[in-house]
Design an enzyme around this catalytic site. Structure first.
Site, mmCIF file in Angstrom:
data_model
loop_
_atom_site.group_PDB
_atom_site.id
_atom_site.type_symbol
_atom_site.label_atom_id
_atom_site.label_comp_id
_atom_site.label_asym_id
_atom_site.label_seq_id
_atom_site.Cartn_x
_atom_site.Cartn_y
_atom_site.Cartn_z
ATOM 1 N N SER A 113 0.817 -1.207 0.000
ATOM 2 C CA SER A 113 0.000 0.000 0.000
ATOM 3 C C SER A 113 0.854 1.262 0.000
ATOM 4 O O SER A 113 1.984 1.264 0.486
ATOM 5 C CB SER A 113 -0.902 0.025 1.236
ATOM 6 O OG SER A 113 -1.608 -1.186 1.365
HETATM 7 N N1 SAH Z 1 -0.755 -3.734 3.862
HETATM 8 C C1 SAH Z 1 -0.234 -4.634 2.860
HETATM 9 C C2 SAH Z 1 -1.211 -4.692 1.717
HETATM 10 C C3 SAH Z 1 -1.141 -5.906 0.915
HETATM 11 S S1 SAH Z 1 -2.356 -5.998 -0.389
HETATM 12 C C4 SAH Z 1 1.100 -4.104 2.416
HETATM 13 O O1 SAH Z 1 1.303 -2.901 2.562
HETATM 14 O O2 SAH Z 1 1.926 -4.842 1.908
HETATM 15 C C5 SAH Z 1 -3.562 -7.071 0.313
HETATM 16 C C6 SAH Z 1 -3.129 -8.461 0.703
HETATM 17 O O3 SAH Z 1 -4.290 -9.171 1.125
HETATM 18 C C7 SAH Z 1 -2.524 -9.297 -0.421
HETATM 19 O O4 SAH Z 1 -1.273 -9.770 -0.026
HETATM 20 C C8 SAH Z 1 -3.529 -10.438 -0.610
HETATM 21 O O5 SAH Z 1 -2.904 -11.651 -0.972
HETATM 22 C C9 SAH Z 1 -4.155 -10.524 0.763
HETATM 23 N N2 SAH Z 1 -5.483 -11.137 0.797
HETATM 24 C C10 SAH Z 1 -6.464 -11.037 -0.129
HETATM 25 N N3 SAH Z 1 -7.538 -11.729 0.262
HETATM 26 C C11 SAH Z 1 -7.252 -12.287 1.459
HETATM 27 C C12 SAH Z 1 -7.983 -13.132 2.363
HETATM 28 N N4 SAH Z 1 -9.229 -13.529 2.107
HETATM 29 N N5 SAH Z 1 -7.364 -13.487 3.504
HETATM 30 C C13 SAH Z 1 -6.093 -13.096 3.794
HETATM 31 N N6 SAH Z 1 -5.367 -12.309 2.964
HETATM 32 C C14 SAH Z 1 -5.936 -11.914 1.816
#
Ligand code: SAH
Length: 208
Positions: A64
């Site tokens: 993000s």
């Molecule tokens: N705050 C994180 C954002 C990652 S993007 C950062 O700054 O790196 C969102 C993440 O949510 C992704 O890695 C994706 O694989 C995960 N995700 C999506 N659906 C999910 C679910 N149902 N349960 C757990 N993780 C999930």
């Protein structure tokens, strides 16, 4: 780039992208100035680590934008010592910011490769107050509930009620809700009920 150069970029990021846009919580600002974001992005993108944008981290996912991480963390109103659930570990960057500001972080990631990489980065930086789980975070982490705060870092099609149910009384959850048009919703659980407020229009990858 040397660590001192990264530290200077991080200081500039914190001032120009985060404080300048209105984030005021001193603990959040300190965490943003401290956590080495370049350790959470692919090596080839390290020179862009402090840019004002999300970056690809592989597996079709992104880290993000720094401002969004700071904004969401501030919205949780953490004072230190809280138990926080994070759904969507991703790169582990926000996990580190939460681990700086709160007491214990429980983080769930559905993509194993990302979860393992995030854990390696967080372990290397010495974060020992983080618990990891690989799997679907939409149902929360019942064994460890209730949580003082919950943050969801991928967009839910509609309000995830199972997560709301794992909030402690007095707890807060921040979650992007919607499909095409999404908004960041702040959920507060009081003694007598639940209050939901829309804060900001956002664009997150969808929850899987
Ligand atoms: N705050 C994180 C954002 C990652 S993007 C950062 O700054 O790196 C969102 C993440 O949510 C992704 O890695 C994706 O694989 C995960 N995700 C999506 N659906 C999910 C679910 N149902 N349960 C757990 N993780 C999930």
């Amino acid at each position: 780039m040397r660590e001192t150069a990264f530290a200077e970029e991080r200081r500039l990021m914190t001032e120009s992208q985060i404080r300048a846009r209105g984030v005021r919580d001193p603990a959040v600002l300190a965490a943003m100035a401290k956590v080495p974001r370049h350790m959470f992005v692919p090596e080839g993108l390290r020179h862009q680590a402090y840019a004002d944008e999300p970056l690809p981290i592989g597996e079709g996912q992104t880290i993000s934008q720094p401002y969004i991480v700071a904004y969401m963390t501030e919205a949780l109103a953490l004072k230190g010592g809280e138990r926080v659930l994070e759904v969507g570990t991703g790169s582990g960057y926000q996990t580190a910011v939460l681990a700086e500001v709160a007491g214990t972080v429980f983080t769930i990631e559905i993509v194993e490769k990302l979860a393992l990489r995030a854990r390696a980065a967080l372990d290397a930086l010495g974060y020992s107050n983080v618990h990891y789980r690989i799997g679907d975070g939409a149902a929360g982490w019942a064994d460890e509930a209730p949580f003082d705060a919950i943050t969801v870092t991928a967009a839910a099609g509609r309000m995830p009620e199972k997560l709301e149910a794992q909030l402690a009384v007095g707890g807060r959850m921040i979650v992007p809700v919607g499909t095409d048009a999404q908004e960041l919703v702040l959920v507060r659980r009081g003694k007598t009920g639940i209050r939901r407020d829309s804060l900001l229009a956002v664009r997150f990858v969808p929850l899987v």
